[in-house]
Design an enzyme around this catalytic site. Structure first.
Site, mmCIF file in Angstrom:
data_model
loop_
_atom_site.group_PDB
_atom_site.id
_atom_site.type_symbol
_atom_site.label_atom_id
_atom_site.label_comp_id
_atom_site.label_asym_id
_atom_site.label_seq_id
_atom_site.Cartn_x
_atom_site.Cartn_y
_atom_site.Cartn_z
ATOM 1 N N HIS A 182 0.796 -1.232 0.000
ATOM 2 C CA HIS A 182 0.000 0.000 0.000
ATOM 3 C C HIS A 182 0.829 1.283 0.000
ATOM 4 C CE1 HIS A 182 0.821 -0.346 4.318
ATOM 5 N NE2 HIS A 182 0.478 0.921 4.443
HETATM 6 N N1 UDP Z 1 -3.788 -5.986 8.872
HETATM 7 C C1 UDP Z 1 -5.082 -6.510 9.021
HETATM 8 N N2 UDP Z 1 -5.769 -6.894 7.904
HETATM 9 C C2 UDP Z 1 -5.234 -6.818 6.645
HETATM 10 C C3 UDP Z 1 -3.918 -6.290 6.508
HETATM 11 C C4 UDP Z 1 -3.239 -5.874 7.635
HETATM 12 O O1 UDP Z 1 -5.577 -6.623 10.146
HETATM 13 O O2 UDP Z 1 -5.904 -7.192 5.668
HETATM 14 C C5 UDP Z 1 -3.078 -5.539 10.080
HETATM 15 C C6 UDP Z 1 -1.700 -6.136 10.273
HETATM 16 O O3 UDP Z 1 -1.770 -7.362 10.993
HETATM 17 C C7 UDP Z 1 -0.974 -5.057 11.065
HETATM 18 C C8 UDP Z 1 -1.595 -3.780 10.558
HETATM 19 O O4 UDP Z 1 -2.833 -4.144 9.942
HETATM 20 O O5 UDP Z 1 -1.255 -5.199 12.442
HETATM 21 C C9 UDP Z 1 -0.676 -3.103 9.580
HETATM 22 O O6 UDP Z 1 -1.342 -2.095 8.981
HETATM 23 P P1 UDP Z 1 -0.747 -1.350 7.676
HETATM 24 O O7 UDP Z 1 0.050 -2.315 6.869
HETATM 25 O O8 UDP Z 1 -1.912 -0.675 7.055
HETATM 26 O O9 UDP Z 1 0.123 -0.219 8.320
HETATM 27 P P2 UDP Z 1 1.677 -0.048 8.616
HETATM 28 O O10 UDP Z 1 2.045 -1.045 9.655
HETATM 29 O O11 UDP Z 1 2.411 -0.210 7.350
HETATM 30 O O12 UDP Z 1 1.757 1.351 9.149
#
Ligand code: UDP
Length: 376
Positions: A221
């Protein structure tokens, strides 16, 4: 510090907790649980939960409140949508109005999303002490909106709750004095460990006939990977043609989906599915052969789950996931994936270890620190 400020002069302490986007919900859940536990033990600590509305739909927000038993927010600022600047501005305007009517002793922000930065600025301009959970992490990549959010938030905070020694070094270089920094561990891992016994098999597992350790999970993303549709398609083609017959399950982020909508493309090995709730997603990751991702939080979860993680980024703000955990930086050039996938399929991926204090007790340490302020 305490002597200079007015806070905690009331008989109880009140904290305003901010959450706006998916990773925030996972981070606040253990903190709220711990505050409730302290309340049940008779500690005078209160909180309000502000949802900024940055993520607003069921799959990116509502599901997490249900699955992680997060209480209804006290307010939803409904400030989602728009460009980075529009979103920042809407959150700031709405949060300033809210804070003016709802005084508090401390604003607590988590992570590095737009809501984190916007609410940090408002709190500080209203002279309210500011705590940042997951402070001090740096990718040193100013093309990431999150890096700007981290730098602004950390330049304003009064209390820094950190996940690693790296974060401490980064804060030291920015001139943050040691006494404001608390090495408490990682609240994402609190959520992970608490919820391991509650995981749900997602419907897609049987629908796609997935078998334990025989499929890969993909998430993408970040603007660097998805904003240019040609790059995104090249990345997907490279994955698709280098996984043999292994199925790749791709819970597609709304931002990425928007880029692919209306494009005629087919990837025989990639299964596009909706973003999943936390309990389903962690089930999927835990049972997978590996994860390919550009997420930050997921690299922490795969480290604890001992699942190989191939990160499609040139840098990381979480170097401990590479130095100690199962994560490896593959970069944004799709060609780099080919040798990495060969290494994975040959069974030579590292198994990794556990970073210090990623033990499920981080929220407890955070709330203990705050309660100690009060009683000093
Ligand atoms: N996550 C979720 N469902 C999904 C994809 C990710 O629950 O379909 C969770 C994942 O386990 C993690 C968090 O969302 O805890 C990560 O979010 P994201 O990748 O949007 O943000 P980042 O960590 O990159 O800031």
């Amino acid at each position: 510090m305490l002597k200079e400020s007015n806070w905690f002069k009331d008989k109880y302490m009140h904290i305003t907790i901010i959450a706006g986007a998916r990773p925030n919900f996972i981070k606040i859940s253990p903190i709220i649980n711990e505050i409730r536990k302290k309340q049940s033990e008779g500690v005078d600590i209160q909180y309000s939960l502000v949802h900024t509305g940055q993520h607003y739909d069921k799959v990116m927000s509502g599901l997490f409140f249900e699955e992680l038993n997060i209480p209804e927010p006290d307010v939803n600022l409904a400030a989602g949508g728009g460009s980075q600047a529009e979103q920042t501005a809407s959150i700031m305007v709405a949060f300033e109005k809210y804070l003016a009517q709802h005084p508090t002793d401390m604003v607590m922000v988590v992570g590095d999303v737009t809501s984190t930065m916007a609410c940090a600025i408002v709190a500080k301009k209203m002279c309210i002490p500011l705590a940042h959970v997951e402070a001090g992490i740096r990718s040193f990549d100013m093309t990431m909106p999150e890096e700007v959010n981290r730098i602004v938030t950390d330049s304003l905070s009064d209390y820094y709750f950190i996940t690693s020694a790296y974060a401490k070094e980064n804060l030291k270089k920015c001139g943050v004095p040691d006494e404001k920094v608390f090495f408490v561990g990682n609240v994402m891992i609190d959520s992970l460990l608490t919820n391991l016994p509650r995981l749900h098999k997602p419907n897609e597992f049987d629908q796609l006939n997935l078998k334990e350790k025989e499929y890969i999970v993909l998430t993408l993303h970040r603007p660097n990977n998805v904003d240019d549709t040609d790059n995104l398609l090249t990345m997907l083609r490279t994955i698709d043609s280098n996984v043999g017959n292994v199925q790749v399950v791709f819970p597609i982020h709304p931002r990425t989906k928007q880029k692919l909508d209306g494009i005629d493309c087919s990837f025989p090995n990639i299964r596009f599915v909706s973003p999943m709730g936390y309990l389903e997603f962690i089930y999927l990751v835990k049972n997978s052969l590996a994860v390919i991702t550009d997420s930050g939080g997921i690299t922490e979860e795969t480290t604890i789950l001992r699942v190989p993680c191939l990160t499609l980024r040139d840098n990381t703000e979480r170097p401990e996931t590479c130095a100690i955990g199962t994560n490896e930086l593959i970069g944004t050039n799709p060609q780099n994936l080919i040798p990495a996938l060969k290494k994975l399929f040959s069974g030579q991926w590292k198994t990794g270890g556990t970073p210090e204090l990623w033990d499920g007790h981080t929220a407890e340490r955070i709330v203990n620190v705050i309660v100690e302020f009060k009683t000093k």
